[in-house]
Design a protein around this motif. Structure first.
Motif, PDB file in Angstrom:
ATOM      1  N   SER A 196      -7.313  -9.167   0.811  1.00 42.15           N
ATOM      2  CA  SER A 196      -7.518  -7.909   0.090  1.00 42.15           C
ATOM      3  C   SER A 196      -6.901  -7.995  -1.297  1.00 42.15           C
ATOM      4  CB  SER A 196      -6.889  -6.750   0.858  1.00 42.15           C
ATOM      5  OG  SER A 196      -5.471  -6.809   0.767  1.00 42.15           O
ATOM      6  N   ASP A 197      -7.249  -7.054  -2.164  1.00 42.97           N
ATOM      7  CA  ASP A 197      -6.614  -7.011  -3.486  1.00 42.97           C
ATOM      8  C   ASP A 197      -5.093  -6.935  -3.368  1.00 42.97           C
ATOM      9  OD1 ASP A 197      -9.066  -7.095  -4.704  1.00 42.97           O
ATOM     10  OD2 ASP A 197      -9.100  -4.984  -5.299  1.00 42.97           O
ATOM     11  N   ILE A 198      -4.632  -6.090  -2.456  1.00 46.63           N
ATOM     12  CA  ILE A 198      -3.187  -5.897  -2.309  1.00 46.63           C
ATOM     13  C   ILE A 198      -2.546  -7.120  -1.663  1.00 46.63           C
ATOM     14  CG2 ILE A 198      -1.394  -4.411  -1.357  1.00 46.63           C
ATOM     15  CD1 ILE A 198      -3.289  -3.265  -3.627  1.00 46.63           C
ATOM     16  N   GLY A 199      -3.204  -7.709  -0.688  1.00 46.03           N
ATOM     17  CA  GLY A 199      -2.675  -8.922  -0.075  1.00 46.03           C
ATOM     18  C   GLY A 199      -2.558 -10.063  -1.066  1.00 46.03           C
ATOM     19  N   ARG A 200      -3.563 -10.232  -1.920  1.00 44.02           N
ATOM     20  CA  ARG A 200      -3.521 -11.292  -2.933  1.00 44.02           C
ATOM     21  C   ARG A 200      -2.449 -11.018  -3.975  1.00 44.02           C
ATOM     22  NH1 ARG A 200      -7.238 -11.645  -6.151  1.00 44.02           N
ATOM     23  NH2 ARG A 200      -8.355  -9.683  -5.761  1.00 44.02           N
ATOM     24  N   ALA A 201      -2.319  -9.744  -4.362  1.00 43.29           N
ATOM     25  CA  ALA A 201      -1.286  -9.392  -5.341  1.00 43.29           C
ATOM     26  C   ALA A 201       0.106  -9.649  -4.775  1.00 43.29           C
ATOM     27  CB  ALA A 201      -1.432  -7.937  -5.756  1.00 43.29           C
ATOM     28  N   ASN A 202       0.339  -9.260  -3.546  1.00 36.65           N
ATOM     29  CA  ASN A 202       1.661  -9.462  -2.947  1.00 36.65           C
ATOM     30  C   ASN A 202       2.006 -10.941  -2.799  1.00 36.65           C
ATOM     31  OD1 ASN A 202       2.213  -6.738  -2.802  1.00 36.65           O
ATOM     32  ND2 ASN A 202       1.573  -6.529  -0.670  1.00 36.65           N
ATOM     33  N   ALA A 203       0.976 -11.767  -2.664  1.00 34.40           N
ATOM     34  CA  ALA A 203       1.213 -13.196  -2.509  1.00 34.40           C
ATOM     35  C   ALA A 203       1.452 -13.902  -3.839  1.00 34.40           C
ATOM     36  CB  ALA A 203       0.024 -13.851  -1.791  1.00 34.40           C
ATOM     37  N   SER A 204       0.814 -13.402  -4.926  1.00 34.52           N
ATOM     38  CA  SER A 204       0.784 -14.223  -6.145  1.00 34.52           C
ATOM     39  C   SER A 204       1.101 -13.505  -7.450  1.00 34.52           C
ATOM     40  CB  SER A 204      -0.604 -14.870  -6.285  1.00 34.52           C
ATOM     41  OG  SER A 204      -0.935 -15.616  -5.141  1.00 34.52           O
ATOM     42  N   ALA A 205       1.192 -12.164  -7.455  1.00 37.71           N
ATOM     43  CA  ALA A 205       1.307 -11.448  -8.730  1.00 37.71           C
ATOM     44  C   ALA A 205       2.639 -11.658  -9.428  1.00 37.71           C
ATOM     45  CB  ALA A 205       1.061  -9.954  -8.524  1.00 37.71           C
ATOM     46  N   MET A 206       3.620 -12.240  -8.754  1.00 39.28           N
ATOM     47  CA  MET A 206       4.873 -12.576  -9.424  1.00 39.28           C
ATOM     48  C   MET A 206       4.713 -13.857 -10.241  1.00 39.28           C
ATOM     49  SD  MET A 206       7.939 -11.902 -10.150  1.00 39.28           S
ATOM     50  CE  MET A 206       9.140 -12.927 -11.016  1.00 39.28           C
ATOM     51  N   LEU A 207       3.722 -14.659  -9.873  1.00 38.56           N
ATOM     52  CA  LEU A 207       3.523 -15.941 -10.545  1.00 38.56           C
ATOM     53  C   LEU A 207       2.586 -15.832 -11.737  1.00 38.56           C
ATOM     54  CD1 LEU A 207       3.096 -18.117  -7.328  1.00 38.56           C
ATOM     55  CD2 LEU A 207       5.184 -17.753  -8.675  1.00 38.56           C
ATOM     56  N   VAL A 234      -8.013  -7.653  -9.743  1.00 40.78           N
ATOM     57  CA  VAL A 234      -8.303  -6.730  -8.644  1.00 40.78           C
ATOM     58  C   VAL A 234      -9.574  -5.952  -8.968  1.00 40.78           C
ATOM     59  CG1 VAL A 234      -5.873  -6.481  -7.974  1.00 40.78           C
ATOM     60  CG2 VAL A 234      -6.856  -4.896  -9.653  1.00 40.78           C
ATOM     61  N   SER A 235     -10.081  -5.260  -7.983  1.00 37.18           N
ATOM     62  CA  SER A 235     -11.283  -4.452  -8.171  1.00 37.18           C
ATOM     63  C   SER A 235     -10.990  -3.243  -9.051  1.00 37.18           C
ATOM     64  CB  SER A 235     -11.807  -3.972  -6.822  1.00 37.18           C
ATOM     65  OG  SER A 235     -10.859  -3.090  -6.226  1.00 37.18           O
ATOM     66  N   LYS A 236     -12.041  -2.651  -9.562  1.00 35.93           N
ATOM     67  CA  LYS A 236     -11.882  -1.439 -10.362  1.00 35.93           C
ATOM     68  C   LYS A 236     -11.224  -0.334  -9.551  1.00 35.93           C
ATOM     69  CE  LYS A 236     -14.483   2.024 -12.990  1.00 35.93           C
ATOM     70  NZ  LYS A 236     -15.830   2.454 -13.463  1.00 35.93           N
ATOM     71  N   ASP A 237     -11.624  -0.198  -8.279  1.00 33.24           N
ATOM     72  CA  ASP A 237     -11.054   0.854  -7.437  1.00 33.24           C
ATOM     73  C   ASP A 237      -9.562   0.640  -7.213  1.00 33.24           C
ATOM     74  OD1 ASP A 237     -13.275   2.701  -6.531  1.00 33.24           O
ATOM     75  OD2 ASP A 237     -14.150   0.787  -5.981  1.00 33.24           O
ATOM     76  N   SER A 238      -9.158  -0.584  -6.905  1.00 34.66           N
ATOM     77  CA  SER A 238      -7.733  -0.851  -6.714  1.00 34.66           C
ATOM     78  C   SER A 238      -6.956  -0.598  -7.998  1.00 34.66           C
ATOM     79  CB  SER A 238      -7.523  -2.293  -6.251  1.00 34.66           C
ATOM     80  OG  SER A 238      -8.060  -2.496  -4.965  1.00 34.66           O
ATOM     81  N   HIS A 239      -7.566  -0.956  -9.119  1.00 37.18           N
ATOM     82  CA  HIS A 239      -6.919  -0.721 -10.419  1.00 37.18           C
ATOM     83  C   HIS A 239      -6.692   0.771 -10.641  1.00 37.18           C
ATOM     84  CE1 HIS A 239      -6.820  -0.762 -14.962  1.00 37.18           C
ATOM     85  NE2 HIS A 239      -5.948  -1.700 -14.662  1.00 37.18           N
TER      86      HIS A 239
END
Length: 331
Positions: free
Chosen positions: A88-99, A104-109
């Motif tokens: 998911s957008d949130i799963g991918r962000a939690n895994a990599s957004a620190m790096l 993400v999708s428009k809706d998640s944004h």
């Protein structure tokens, strides 16, 4: 009796209206239907809970097709914003957004932006970056509080200030500036999904309907007799008692409470509504708060944000972020 116990299985914190869809709509619908309109009801699993639809229309086939389209919106939001899937957008962000920035999708944004707006206005009382705190407490599976040093390490961190939402090469993206940030949109994404479901129903020409996803509710138009939809608010002390009836038309309503997702330990209740200041369940003299607002995403976030606040502070916050939003019940 041991020092630690779990409650017997109860509905989700807002699931009382999964029952209310039947009980209170029936109460507001006369036996003689006007204009040959019917109430088409369906209940379907989504977001680890249930979605309840009540659509008023003369053509059941058309209404069911409209419900299918609205349900597809709920499923889409779940797939985008759940923190339990690595894809998911949130799963991918939690895994990599620190790096590096994660697209993400428009809706998640949009939802992340709205969540940060509530976080800023509430000075972190509502914090979408508190995922590691939620994971640490995991009240559905714990029998005792986590070790104090682990809790203290996450307290008063203002995680939302370390979430940057923008674009990467023209595509919506999110970036974390602290390794302790984990996004959890559980306090707003469900309401946003309900808003999209309502918009979908409108596109199908539905004028009157009620959509309830685990107690995040939008009342579109009116009941078949032309009166407002009536929503019953369950007592936090007795599952069979209704403490208030709220009449709503073209408006959202959401409730947050400490009485369903929790565990008991040495006489203390530890519930799922986390206080970012202490990285622990929020202490409150009230057990449930119900908010109405123009949009369900705002009602959802607001009910979480104002839980535990005094009336004046709650009014100030709602006026600043969602003018017209009201606390309609506390218990």
């Amino acid at each position: 009796m041991t020092d630690t116990q779990h409650t017997a299985r109860m509905p989700h914190r807002r699931e009382f209206l999964a029952v209310g869809v039947g009980a209170f709509i029936v109460a507001s619908v006369p036996f003689a239907r006007r204009d040959r309109r019917r109430v088409i009801r369906r209940t379907m699993p989504v977001m680890a809970t249930t979605a309840d639809f009540a659509v008023v229309h003369s053509d059941a086939s058309w209404a069911n097709r409209a419900i299918d389209a609205a349900m597809a919106e709920l499923v889409r939001v779940e797939q985008l914003m759940t923190r339990f899937r690595t894809t998911s957008d949130i799963g991918r962000a939690n895994a990599s957004a620190m790096l590096a920035p994660v697209t993400v999708s428009k809706d998640s944004h949009v939802v992340i932006g709205q969540a940060l707006r509530w976080a800023s206005a509430s000075h972190g009382t509502f914090d979408p970056g508190v995922g590691r705190v939620v994971e640490l407490w995991d009240v559905a599976h714990r029998y005792e509080p986590p070790p104090a040093p682990q809790v203290q390490r996450l307290a008063a961190r203002h995680f939302y200030r370390h979430i940057e939402s923008g674009t990467e090469k023209g595509t919506p993206a999110v970036f974390f500036t602290s390794p302790e940030v984990h996004l959890d949109l559980g306090g707003i994404a469900c309401g946003y999904a309900v808003d999209l479901a309502i918009e979908s129903l409108r596109q199908w020409g539905i004028r009157d309907a009620l959509v309830n996803v685990s107690g995040d509710i939008y009342a579109l138009g009116t009941a078949p007799d032309g009166s407002p939809w009536r929503i019953g608010i369950r007592s936090p002390f007795d599952a069979h008692e209704i403490i208030a009836d709220v009449e709503v038309t073209d408006r959202a309503i959401a409730t947050s409470g400490d009485y369903e997702q929790f565990f008991m330990h040495r006489g203390m209740r530890y519930h799922h509504l986390m206080d970012p200041e202490y990285a622990a369940p929020r202490r409150s003299l009230v057990h449930t708060v119900t908010v109405t607002a123009d949009r369900c995403c705002d009602a959802d976030a607001a009910s979480t944000a104002v839980f535990g606040m005094d009336a004046a502070s709650a009014h100030t916050l709602l006026s600043a972020v969602s003018p017209g939003a009201l606390v309609v019940a506390r218990a």
